[in-house]
Design an enzyme around this catalytic site. Structure first.
Site, mmCIF file in Angstrom:
data_model
loop_
_atom_site.group_PDB
_atom_site.id
_atom_site.type_symbol
_atom_site.label_atom_id
_atom_site.label_comp_id
_atom_site.label_asym_id
_atom_site.label_seq_id
_atom_site.Cartn_x
_atom_site.Cartn_y
_atom_site.Cartn_z
ATOM 1 N N HIS A 250 -0.796 12.259 -6.788
ATOM 2 C CA HIS A 250 0.407 11.591 -6.311
ATOM 3 C C HIS A 250 0.644 11.667 -4.804
ATOM 4 C CE1 HIS A 250 4.818 10.454 -6.999
ATOM 5 N NE2 HIS A 250 4.121 9.544 -7.657
ATOM 6 N N LYS B 248 0.842 10.797 -0.943
ATOM 7 C CA LYS B 248 0.780 9.512 -0.240
ATOM 8 C C LYS B 248 0.572 9.800 1.256
ATOM 9 C CE LYS B 248 2.019 8.270 -4.297
ATOM 10 N NZ LYS B 248 3.341 7.787 -4.657
ATOM 11 N N ASP C 120 -7.677 8.479 12.472
ATOM 12 C CA ASP C 120 -7.983 9.387 13.578
ATOM 13 C C ASP C 120 -6.948 10.517 13.603
ATOM 14 O OD1 ASP C 120 -10.207 7.841 14.210
ATOM 15 O OD2 ASP C 120 -9.070 6.562 15.576
#
Length: 527
Positions: free
Chosen positions: A178, A180, A185
């Site tokens: 889950h 996110k 870079d």
């Protein structure tokens, strides 16, 4: 060719991860003073740093995005500007996100040193059908076998006969990947949003951007590398009868029995990062590196991992500590006409089924808490066919139970009153044509001040996030008045679509059928 690429990928993954821990451990710890932080959160920060990694930065490198379209535009820009590494963690990638996949193709073509790392949920990414994320990613893997690395996490909760019986549409109920994280870079966007068109258009979430932050970016990248050691590799198949291969890299560990391996990997990783990121915070008023021209850092970031099925429960410890410290302080006495002058906590979740220990912390605290939940029509499952269509009803039922506990404790704000007082107020988010997926916490030292601290990331603050899903969230604290004002604008902006909770109404959208009550009794912990 793909056999050689597979071997190279495995060696590359192990080489990168094995390099992370000694490098982290060799970094020199640094003292960071909390003297300039608001007294409301100062002691909490000192205690939190005893357990969590801590990164400092300038607020000028932190931005808060408010709209899904800005999130999408920022993602595309990051992908197009990436030169060395692009690392993405999400539940899944939607089949209609052609522009995003094309942007990755173009960046790989134009930048021969660029490597792309994707970490997704296996069950969600391999559903039957031509539009599954696994199939969508195959052209990237075929065109750049040495530079595209796709890891797919499979929750070990679903195993044995149940794994054979549960339909693909429902197998993610036993836990998902889950976090996110969207990194390019040394820059990041940390969100609760997935990579799907609705999250780019009319599904409200939170999005915090961090620019030119190599230490935080290295942390997030290393976290994904650690998780890749107990995840599958997605590879193109050399067999004409199948499109792709799910390769399990650890012959010594069964992929359905990864609990010990995952627990050790995450605990070892986090411990090394904590030792490397900073020394324990201090409260020395004479030495404050967050002030002065020599050091413009006025933001602290603490990563928090929650993976209950692997007995990693940092979020629980963090929130228990937060509410205990906020409640332990004694607020200066003022005339009754001045009203409540203690902290105001805003809490939101698109799937409000507050984890029971968090419920107790909220109800038993001596502070003011405003909660914003998704209204039924703002729930992503509203109007779904079959059992999924009952999910908004289930949340109505869970909200009713929560408010019953609040009222039994005598902690509800006066009905219909907007005046802040110790206790709990529940509102619901509604906006025509939109759904709600935001989650997190904001802490204001007083009702009239801007937030000095926020919790953001992937957690929905429910029992599913605590016990089934693997989550990565972050605590951000700041002394910057400008950033605090931006945090106020963020939460106030969400609350512009708030209305008083109507969960006890008799409207059609608030009916809770008997079958839904039975369903909650069986799968309530999955909500």
């Amino acid at each position: 060719m793909f056999g050689t690429a597979r071997s190279a990928l495995l060696h590359s993954r192990l080489r990168i991860y094995s390099a992370v821990l000694p490098i982290a451990a060799s970094q020199r710890p640094r003292n960071v003073s909390t003297a300039s932080f608001d007294p409301t959160i100062r002691q909490f920060l000192v205690k939190l740093a005893e357990h969590q990694p801590c990164f400092s930065m300038s607020s000028s490198n932190v931005s808060i995005l408010h709209e899904p379209r800005l999130f999408y535009q920022t993602l595309l820009s990051m992908i197009r500007k990436a030169r060395h590494r692009l690392f993405i963690s999400s539940l899944y990638i939607g089949s209609e996100d052609v522009e995003l996949i094309d942007a990755i193709h173009t960046s790989l073509r134009d930048n021969p040193d660029l490597h792309v790392y994707l970490h997704l949920d296996l069950n969600r990414s391999t559903r039957p059908g031509p539009d599954s994320p696994a199939r969508i990613l195959l052209p990237l893997l075929r065109d750049h076998p040495d530079r595209v690395h796709v890891s797919l996490f499979r929750s070990p909760k679903l195993k044995g006969m149940m794994a054979q019986l549960v339909p693909p549409r429902f197998n993610e109920g036993w836990g998902t990947w889950h976090p996110k994280i969207y990194g390019a870079d040394d820059s990041l966007v940390i969100s609760g949003a997935n990579l799907n068109t609705s999250y780019f258009t009319n599904r409200q979430d939170r999005y915090l951007q961090f620019v030119a932050q190599p230490h935080l970016a290295d942390y997030c990248f290393a976290f994904l590398q650690a998780a890749s050691t107990f995840s599958y590799l997605l590879l193109p198949s050399s067999n004409p009868s199948e499109e792709y291969v799910l390769h399990w890299p650890d012959a010594a560990t069964h992929p359905h029995r990864i609990e010990t391996k995952a627990q050790q990997a995450l605990a070892t990783f986090q411990q090394a990062q904590r030792l490397a990121s900073s020394a324990p915070l201090v409260m020395n008023k004479d030495t404050d590196p967050l002030q002065g021209a020599a050091n413009e850092h006025d933001v602290l970031i603490f990563p928090v991992i929650q993976a209950g099925q692997f007995n990693i429960r940092e979020e629980e410890r963090c929130l228990d500590l937060l509410f205990r410290e906020l409640s332990a302080r004694r607020w200066p006495g003022l005339p009754s006409s001045a009203g409540y002058v203690g902290p105001l906590v805003d809490l939101t979740s698109g799937y409000f089924a507050l984890y029971e220990p968090y419920q107790r912390a909220v109800i038993n605290s001596q502070i003011a808490v405003r909660i914003l939940a998704a209204g039924p029509k703002a729930n992503g499952f509203y109007g779904s066919k079959g059992i999924s269509g009952r999910i908004p009803e289930a949340y109505t039922l869970l909200e009713r139970r929560f408010m019953a506990a609040v009222r039994a404790a005598g902690k509800e704000w006066s009905h219909g009153s907007s005046e802040v007082s110790p206790g709990v107020r529940l509102d619901e988010w509604t906006r025509d044509g939109w759904t709600y997926h935001a989650k997190g916490i904001w802490v204001r030292p007083t009702p009239s001040s801007a937030p000095a601290l926020t919790l953001f990331g992937s957690t929905n603050l429910n029992s599913r996030s605590a016990n089934l899903d693997t989550e990565l969230s972050f605590v951000l604290a700041t002394t910057s008045l400008t950033l605090r004002q931006r945090l106020a604008e963020e939460v106030d902006g969400l609350r512009t679509h708030a209305r008083t909770w109507r969960g006890e109404g008799n409207s059609e959208e608030r009916q809770v059928r008997l079958g839904t009550r039975a369903l909650v009794g069986v799968v309530g912990g999955m909500l």
